[in-house]
Design a protein around this motif. Structure first.
Motif, PDB file in Angstrom:
ATOM      1  N   GLU A 174       0.823  -1.206   0.000  1.00 14.98           N
ATOM      2  CA  GLU A 174       0.000   0.000   0.000  1.00 14.98           C
ATOM      3  C   GLU A 174       0.860   1.259   0.000  1.00 14.98           C
ATOM      4  N   LYS A 175       1.957   1.229   0.740  1.00 13.25           N
ATOM      5  CA  LYS A 175       2.863   2.379   0.755  1.00 13.25           C
ATOM      6  C   LYS A 175       3.528   2.571  -0.606  1.00 13.25           C
ATOM      7  N   VAL A 176       3.880   1.446  -1.246  1.00 13.70           N
ATOM      8  CA  VAL A 176       4.517   1.525  -2.556  1.00 13.70           C
ATOM      9  C   VAL A 176       3.571   2.150  -3.576  1.00 13.70           C
ATOM     10  N   LYS A 177       2.294   1.824  -3.493  1.00 10.85           N
ATOM     11  CA  LYS A 177       1.308   2.428  -4.398  1.00 10.85           C
ATOM     12  C   LYS A 177       1.363   3.956  -4.311  1.00 10.85           C
ATOM     13  N   ASP A 178       1.539   4.450  -3.082  1.00 12.42           N
ATOM     14  CA  ASP A 178       1.585   5.901  -2.879  1.00 12.42           C
ATOM     15  C   ASP A 178       2.853   6.533  -3.446  1.00 12.42           C
ATOM     16  N   MET A 179       3.889   5.699  -3.685  1.00 17.76           N
ATOM     17  CA  MET A 179       5.166   6.224  -4.180  1.00 17.76           C
ATOM     18  C   MET A 179       5.250   6.257  -5.703  1.00 17.76           C
TER      19      MET A 179
END
Length: 359
Positions: free
Chosen positions: A90-95
């Motif tokens: 989920e954090k990677v999606k934001d990046m």
């Protein structure tokens, strides 16, 4: 059983050839492992009695400090629990948006080089990629205020984990990108196949997003094969902080363990007779379909200490290759000299030079 330091030994041309499990000394006792069954056992091992060797802090402390990469015991566990959640899917999606913006800067830079040099631009691939979540620093600051820190001070916890996040998210993905572009330039059939997929998925859209990138299956296969042949971190090291039993092997306290990824990733017994050949097709059914065991493929390490940033690294590489392939055709420069050099990381000794043409 006690360590079978010399599991088997053959004679080839009068030279002794050691097998897949043997002991040697390099200042201290080390156990070399490329035996798949023992690699599996190390992967399953969860005790904090097996950690990272002291030389990473003693000899490379200025670079790595005492952060997540080198720490052991309860302080390592606290660092892992602090940092790993910030690198999940989920954090990677934001990046992704930031990754695409960074990749666009690279594309524009290459376009300027080509415009200034004519139809073909000679680009020496030494760029570095990497990004971290916007709130990663805040998470590290909060981690310094609670949990097990000793023997680190609060300032050391913050500084050393910032070092490790920067180093881990900067150098290995950059090297994977460099090796990947070299391999795509050397195999135009796979370059064309990956480009076709990228253009089909994008369907004229200008801005890449997570959903589009997740559909690029050919590109994922290419990246997996790049990491198999040229893993940036080619040596997984462990150290017995206490006497430990791994599978049926008793490892005395103080003995180090080295797993050389290149030996494991290129073993014909595990990967077939084309183990040294660039063939992304082998990953069409995933890692389990590519080799005899998933533990034979460990580009991000293994076990409890597997790299927490592997999802981010895969996404970074997908973004970078998608942007480059949709804008450029690449081929190997006649000035390129293939000379992989193994030091702290596996890197091209003389860099990689490509001929780049705008599409």
């Amino acid at each position: 059983m006690k360590i079978a330091y010399l599991s088997h030994k053959n004679r080839v041309g009068g030279i002794s050839v050691l097998g897949k499990l043997f002991r040697f000394e390099l200042g201290n006792q080390l156990l070399y492992v490329s035996n798949l069954e023992l690699v599996k056992e190390i992967s399953r091992f969860r005790s904090l009695d097996l950690g990272k060797p002291a030389y990473l802090q003693n000899e490379r402390g200025a670079l790595l400090g005492k952060g997540l990469i080198t720490a052991n015991g309860a302080v390592w566990s606290h660092q892992r629990k602090t940092i790993a959640p910030q690198l999940g899917t989920e954090k990677v999606k934001d990046m992704v948006k930031l990754m695409v913006e960074s990749g666009d800067i690279l594309v524009k830079t290459w376009e300027k080089i080509i415009d200034s040099e004519g139809e073909d631009g000679i680009v020496e691939i030494m760029e570095r990629i990497g990004s971290t979540s916007k709130d990663m620093l805040q998470v590290i600051l909060e981690g310094a205020e609670n949990g097990e820190l000793w023997p680190l001070t609060k300032d050391e916890f913050i500084a050393d984990n910032c070092k490790d996040i920067f180093f881990g998210g900067y150098e290995p993905p950059a090297l994977a990108a460099i090796w990947g572009l070299m391999l795509l330039a050397s195999h135009p059939e796979w370059q064309a196949r990956a480009r076709s997929e990228v253009l089909e998925v994008c369907e004229g859209q200008q801005i890449l997003d997570y959903n589009m990138l997740s559909k690029m299956k050919v590109l994922k296969m290419v990246i997996q094969e790049v990491l198999r042949l040229y893993p940036g971190v080619a040596l997984a090291s462990r150290h017995a902080l206490q006497e430990v039993k791994i599978g049926n092997v008793q490892v005395p306290k103080g003995v180090g363990i080295w797993i050389f990824l290149l030996a494991l990733h290129r073993d014909p017994e595990l990967w077939g007779p084309d183990a040294d050949v660039f063939n992304p097709e082998r990953f069409i059914n995933g890692v389990t379909g590519a080799c005899k065991s998933a533990q034979a493929y460990i580009p991000f390490g293994l076990g409890a200490r597997i790299c927490p940033g592997q999802n981010m690294a895969m996404m970074e590489l997908t973004v970078l290759f998608a942007l480059i392939l949709s804008n450029f055709n690449i081929s190997i420069s006649p000035n390129y000299l293939h000379s992989p050099k193994f030091g702290l990381l596996l890197e091209p000794e003389h860099g990689v030079k490509l001929l780049v043409r705008k599409i």
